[in-house]
Design a protein around this motif. Structure first.
Motif: not given
Length: 352
Positions: A120-132, A268-275
């Motif tokens: 998980t630490e190598t994903f490119n995290w883009l953001g999350s639209p909400e916390l719940t 609600r985590p959104i990510a792009a692949p590593p690399g």
């Protein structure tokens, strides 16, 4: 005239006078133009992750340089792990594929879930639209109607796949605190579990408040659900129910519950692949931020009953990194009670 920006490669490089390659600000635009971004969803259609992904897909493209199109694609399986494995191992690492998956995914990786094939630490995290908030609920009329009841009576709850919150939460609370949950697996997502509740197959579920509101609007207000407790340290004023910490008795129990519940801080985590090239990751992150503040997006989200409480990609990455610092002994204990440890095969004795 072309405009250039410098890509940071460390303060020492500039101080030492090392040349830094300029990157055209239009590079991302040139790449994304006429492209289509595949948006992988780790859940079957109809769930809250699916809902968020589709709303975002209709608006985020116009905030990305080059205005690419979006194609949402559901990939349910193994509590979102199937989609996450795909994003890490198979998806193109060029910015044309992103994904949204369970907030439990980083925890499952730390717990060494046998199906996990990613870091998980190598994903490119883009953001999350909400916390719940996450809650455990029982249907009105079920034998269990309070958190205290769970120490004397059994509550039959539905699971949504190994690694999912509806499956893992009752396992952890039963193993750590001794609560009498009976887990029935075989449902392909929270919507299917709630149908099972209506049919009388199961009596409850552990799920996010937003997810329950989206799948069964009005059930809380009509008294269809009895909230037993929430999983965070601060109670949810709306329900008047205690937090799980009311039932914690020992330091180890508190540490396990805190580790397990920390996943709700990831939204609600959104990510792009590593690399993925850094300039494209930046373009995607800033486009996500702009989407969260887009009046048209906000209006559609409100119409669908979605509440925006966003995290940036940088904030999300920091939270994932903090989660990874959990003491190994607590991770191991949680792994054990969640039933995720691989059983060692007994060696067959050689016959003389």
């Amino acid at each position: 005239m072309k405009i250039y920006v410098l890509r940071a490669i460390g303060a020492g490089a500039v101080m030492a006078g090392v040349a830094v390659a300029p990157v055209p600000v239009h590079a991302a635009e040139a790449f994304f133009k006429d492209k289509r971004i595949e948006f992988i969803i780790g859940q079957a259609s109809g769930g809250t992750y699916d809902q968020w992904a589709r709303v975002i897909s209709r608006h985020m493209g116009r905030h990305i340089p080059g205005s690419p199109g979006f194609l949402p694609k559901n990939m349910p399986g193994a509590g979102h792990i199937k989609a996450t494995n795909y994003l890490f191992n198979v998806a193109p690492k060029d910015g044309t594929t992103i994904g949204i998956f369970s907030r439990n995914i980083p925890t499952q990786a730390l717990l060494k879930h046998p199906a996990v094939q990613f870091k998980t630490e190598t994903f490119n995290w883009l953001g999350s639209p909400e916390l719940t908030n996450r809650v455990c609920v029982a249907k009105k009329g079920a034998p269990v109607q309070t958190g205290e009841d769970l120490f004397a009576k059994e509550l039959v709850v539905g699971g949504a796949g190994s690694g999912s919150a509806p499956s893992t939460t009752p396992k952890v609370l039963k193993g750590a605190l001794g609560m009498n949950f009976k887990l029935i697996e075989g449902y392909d997502g929270p919507p299917a579990v709630l149908l099972a509740v209506e049919r009388g197959e199961v009596q409850g579920i552990c799920q996010t408040v937003a997810g329950l509101d989206q799948i069964q609007p009005g059930w809380f207000e009509k008294g269809g659900f009895k909230v037993l407790f929430s999983l965070e340290k601060k109670p949810v004023a709306r329900f008047g129910a205690p937090t799980i910490y009311k039932f914690v008795k020992t330091k180890e129990q508190r540490q396990i519950v805190s580790f397990f519940s920390s996943s709700t801080e990831l939204g609600r985590p959104i990510a792009a692949p590593p690399g993925v090239p850094a300039d494209r990751v930046t373009a995607l992150r800033r486009a996500f931020d702009a989407t969260m503040a887009d009046p048209k997006f906000m209006a559609e989200a409100k119409k669908q009953g979605l509440q925006i409480n966003a995290l940036t990609g940088e904030e999300l990455a920091d939270r994932v990194a903090d989660l990874a610092k959990t003491p190994k002994e607590i991770i191991a204990r949680t792994e054990d009670i969640a039933g995720l440890k691989k059983k060692k095969k007994k060696k067959k004795k050689k016959k003389n």
